[in-house]
Design an enzyme around this catalytic site. Structure first.
Site, PDB file in Angstrom:
ATOM      1  N   ASN A 109      12.563   3.578  16.816  1.00 38.90           N
ATOM      2  CA  ASN A 109      12.247   2.518  16.293  1.00 38.90           C
ATOM      3  C   ASN A 109      10.855   1.908  16.468  1.00 38.90           C
ATOM      4  O   ASN A 109      10.078   1.499  15.633  1.00 38.90           O
ATOM      5  CB  ASN A 109      13.150   1.215  17.109  1.00 38.90           C
ATOM      6  CG  ASN A 109      14.758   1.840  16.900  1.00 38.90           C
ATOM      7  OD1 ASN A 109      15.070   2.475  16.200  1.00 38.90           O
ATOM      8  ND2 ASN A 109      15.562   0.889  17.666  1.00 38.90           N
ATOM      9  N   HIS A 155      -2.631 -23.041 -24.875  1.00 42.71           N
ATOM     10  CA  HIS A 155      -1.403 -22.963 -25.573  1.00 42.71           C
ATOM     11  C   HIS A 155      -1.750 -21.617 -26.682  1.00 42.71           C
ATOM     12  O   HIS A 155      -0.839 -21.740 -27.908  1.00 42.71           O
ATOM     13  CB  HIS A 155      -0.839 -24.196 -26.363  1.00 42.71           C
ATOM     14  CG  HIS A 155      -1.171 -25.392 -25.434  1.00 42.71           C
ATOM     15  ND1 HIS A 155       0.066 -25.853 -24.922  1.00 42.71           N
ATOM     16  CD2 HIS A 155      -2.075 -26.192 -25.381  1.00 42.71           C
ATOM     17  CE1 HIS A 155      -0.279 -27.014 -24.061  1.00 42.71           C
ATOM     18  NE2 HIS A 155      -1.623 -27.166 -24.235  1.00 42.71           N
ATOM     19  N   SER A 276       2.512   6.893 -33.124  1.00 45.77           N
ATOM     20  CA  SER A 276       3.722   6.832 -33.404  1.00 45.77           C
ATOM     21  C   SER A 276       4.724   8.085 -34.103  1.00 45.77           C
ATOM     22  O   SER A 276       3.760   8.684 -34.694  1.00 45.77           O
ATOM     23  CB  SER A 276       4.021   5.478 -34.527  1.00 45.77           C
ATOM     24  OG  SER A 276       5.357   5.837 -35.093  1.00 45.77           O
ATOM     25  N   LYS A 282      -0.166   4.180 -37.036  1.00 42.89           N
ATOM     26  CA  LYS A 282      -0.129   3.444 -35.730  1.00 42.89           C
ATOM     27  C   LYS A 282      -0.960   4.080 -34.593  1.00 42.89           C
ATOM     28  O   LYS A 282      -1.109   5.422 -34.409  1.00 42.89           O
ATOM     29  CB  LYS A 282       1.183   3.459 -35.164  1.00 42.89           C
ATOM     30  CG  LYS A 282       2.157   2.601 -36.125  1.00 42.89           C
ATOM     31  CD  LYS A 282       1.894   1.252 -35.834  1.00 42.89           C
ATOM     32  CE  LYS A 282       2.770   0.505 -34.814  1.00 42.89           C
ATOM     33  NZ  LYS A 282       3.694   0.320 -34.239  1.00 42.89           N
ATOM     34  N   ASN A 284      -1.089   2.583 -30.829  1.00 41.10           N
ATOM     35  CA  ASN A 284      -0.279   1.593 -29.853  1.00 41.10           C
ATOM     36  C   ASN A 284      -1.158   1.599 -28.671  1.00 41.10           C
ATOM     37  O   ASN A 284      -1.501   2.522 -27.907  1.00 41.10           O
ATOM     38  CB  ASN A 284       1.084   2.109 -29.678  1.00 41.10           C
ATOM     39  CG  ASN A 284       1.768   1.915 -30.811  1.00 41.10           C
ATOM     40  OD1 ASN A 284       1.474   1.209 -31.979  1.00 41.10           O
ATOM     41  ND2 ASN A 284       2.872   2.957 -31.115  1.00 41.10           N
ATOM     42  N   GLU A 289       0.909  -2.114 -22.333  1.00 40.70           N
ATOM     43  CA  GLU A 289       2.177  -2.318 -22.228  1.00 40.70           C
ATOM     44  C   GLU A 289       2.853  -1.807 -21.102  1.00 40.70           C
ATOM     45  O   GLU A 289       3.654  -2.592 -20.322  1.00 40.70           O
ATOM     46  CB  GLU A 289       2.865  -1.872 -23.576  1.00 40.70           C
ATOM     47  CG  GLU A 289       2.417  -2.569 -24.840  1.00 40.70           C
ATOM     48  CD  GLU A 289       3.050  -1.992 -26.024  1.00 40.70           C
ATOM     49  OE1 GLU A 289       3.329  -2.557 -27.075  1.00 40.70           O
ATOM     50  OE2 GLU A 289       3.178  -0.605 -25.984  1.00 40.70           O
TER      51      GLU A 289
HETATM   52  N1  ARG Z   1      14.639   6.498   9.614  1.00 39.10           N
HETATM   53  C1  ARG Z   1      14.582   5.457  10.269  1.00 39.10           C
HETATM   54  C2  ARG Z   1      13.857   4.257   9.915  1.00 39.10           C
HETATM   55  O1  ARG Z   1      13.237   4.326   8.730  1.00 39.10           O
HETATM   56  C3  ARG Z   1      14.112   5.657  11.677  1.00 39.10           C
HETATM   57  C4  ARG Z   1      14.478   4.757  12.923  1.00 39.10           C
HETATM   58  C5  ARG Z   1      15.890   5.283  13.268  1.00 39.10           C
HETATM   59  N2  ARG Z   1      16.239   4.376  14.390  1.00 39.10           N
HETATM   60  C6  ARG Z   1      17.514   4.210  14.661  1.00 39.10           C
HETATM   61  N3  ARG Z   1      17.898   3.777  15.783  1.00 39.10           N
HETATM   62  N4  ARG Z   1      18.315   4.973  14.067  1.00 39.10           N
HETATM   63  O2  ARG Z   1      14.089   2.968  10.196  1.00 39.10           O
END
Ligand code: ARG
Length: 468
Positions: A109, A155, A276, A282, A284, A289
């Protein structure tokens, strides 16, 4: 290798594995993942949590992985769950037991929070640099076209005469603000989440200030729950990228119009146009775009992450894995669009004569004619009515205000004298608009000087430059 097999008695369902896995896209930040891991083990060793030998072996192993990925002798194994698992498994395969200690005091995490921040920081620096190149080109064109007259529109109707320099200057300001938005978000996001663990820090005596410094962050984050679940900076990034795209898209819209047979203000170079399959004549403006069209997908990424985040309880939730693919796509889209826009702009031909003739045609000097009367004591509202009647006469005669005879002027209002012609000349109309921000030559010169100073010193982006 799974990082979490111990408490499971069954294999993961195949579909679940694929649905859950992120390696197909998070391999994009393998460099940042390895860099973060090197900082982490360096800190662990300094704190006595790993031995110097273990640190040395792990760092050498990680550097080897990086080298091998870069020189393509190691391919990222997509059967792994994510880039973190891949690097760890490969490290263990290379160096054995010490490799198993890499993840001490860390969770995926805080690891993924770090990797994404490191990745975004690099990309912000790259986008900031691309915008600077575009601004340099704009500055160049602005300097060359202070005397290229054209109609200014409101405008989409011709309104008052301006210069091409002034028109391009509007975009200079927009892209300048875009860069300052990038700088702002960079400064705000530049705190290090590593050491936050899964959500509640760790029981190891980590030195978070040290890892933050090793990775060029201003400081460690101050709340571990926030650290692993903060995606505000991505929302800010995608908002800033959406604004860049909006600006590019407006510019493209104008170029598409200006490149039509009806306007002929510009001609897009052959190298930036397409043809085109059926209409041989053409040529383009597909690039303009497409840039206009791709704006939608960047907006989409912003709305997507806002929606993903809106119902998430603290702290980490797997929903957040959705922060990556669309962000990566938006970053690549913006980088590609700025580069292509730069190429299109720097090779485009501006038809000065056509622009000037167009400015002369559409009564863009009508306000100046009214101001002339005001200068001779007529109240503005009356002057407005008088010039309106003269415009009607011109429409009837299919001519410009400049082409009416003095008698025709006097027939509607006797205040007019010979100097009306000088007062409504294109040059005069532009020259007289000389307050800062207006198209007059002196005002433009002052602004160009400021633009030049900005490009030379670029104080706003000191922070970004320090890290680039
Ligand atoms: N692939 C996960 C993400 O992008 C990584 C973290 C995973 N954490 C977990 N508790 N499963 O968030």
């Amino acid at each position: 290798m799974k990082l979490w097999g111990g408490r499971f008695t069954k294999e993961t369902n195949e579909l679940v594995h694929h649905f859950n896995a992120s390696i197909s896209f998070d391999q994009k930040f393998y460099r940042q993942d390895i860099k973060g891991s090197i900082a982490h083990v360096t800190m662990l060793a300094k704190q006595g949590i790993l031995t110097a030998k273990e640190q040395e072996d792990i760092v050498a192993g990680l550097e080897g992985i990086l080298r091998d990925i870069e020189n393509k002798t190691l391919t990222i194994d997509e059967s792994q769950e994510d880039i973190h698992s891949f690097v760890e498994a490969n490290l263990i395969a290379r160096i054995g037991e010490a490799g198993k200690k890499l993840h001490t005091g860390r969770s995926r995490n805080d690891q993924v929070a770090l990797d994404m921040k490191l990745f975004v920081r690099d990309e912000v620096v790259a986008i900031n640099a691309l915008l600077k190149t575009l601004l340099q080109e704009l500055y160049q064109l602005m300097s060359e076209h202070t005397n290229t007259f054209m109609p200014g529109f409101t405008h989409l109707q011709k309104a008052q005469p301006i210069t091409l320099s002034h028109h391009l200057g509007a975009y200079f300001e927009m892209f300048k603000r875009d860069r300052s938005r990038l700088c702002d978000l960079y400064a705000r996001m530049n705190t290090c989440p590593l050491g936050s663990g899964a959500l509640a820090g760790t029981t190891y005596p980590l030195d978070r200030n040290y890892t933050a410094a090793l990775l060029d962050f201003d400081e460690p984050t101050l709340n571990s729950m926030d650290s692993v679940s903060d995606r505000d900076y991505l929302i800010e990034l995608l908002s800033a990228l959406s604004t860049i795209m909006m600006h590019l898209s407006r510019f493209c819209e104008e170029i598409i119009l200006w490149n039509t047979n009806e306007y002929r203000f510009v001609e897009i170079d052959d190298a930036y146009s397409t043809g085109s399959s059926i209409m041989p004549q053409k040529k383009n403006p597909d690039i303009a775009e497409l840039i206009r069209g791709k704006t939608g997908r960047v907006y989409g990424a912003l709305i997507s992450i806002l929606t993903t985040m809106k119902g998430l309880p603290l702290a980490y939730n797997k929903d957040m894995q959705e922060d990556k693919e669309l962000s990566f796509d938006a970053i690549d889209t913006v980088k590609g669009c700025i580069s292509l826009f730069f190429g299109m702009l720097s090779t485009m031909k501006f038809n000065r004569e056509v622009m000037e003739a167009s400015a002369k045609n559409g009564f863009t000097n009508a306000t100046d004619a009214a101001d002339y009367l005001v200068g001779h004591g007529v109240a503005f509202r009356d002057a407005h009515g008088i010039i309106g009647r003269l415009v009607l006469l011109c429409i009837e005669k299919d001519c410009a205000l400049d082409d009416l005879s003095l008698n025709e002027y006097k027939a509607i209002c006797p205040v007019f004298e010979e100097d009306i012609y000088e007062a409504i000349r294109m040059n005069t109309c532009v020259e007289k608009r000389d307050t800062i921000g207006a198209p007059g030559t002196e005002a433009m010169r002052a602004v160009l000087k400021i633009c030049k100073e900005y490009l030379d010193t670029d104080n706003l982006c000191d922070k970004i430059q320090k890290n680039s």
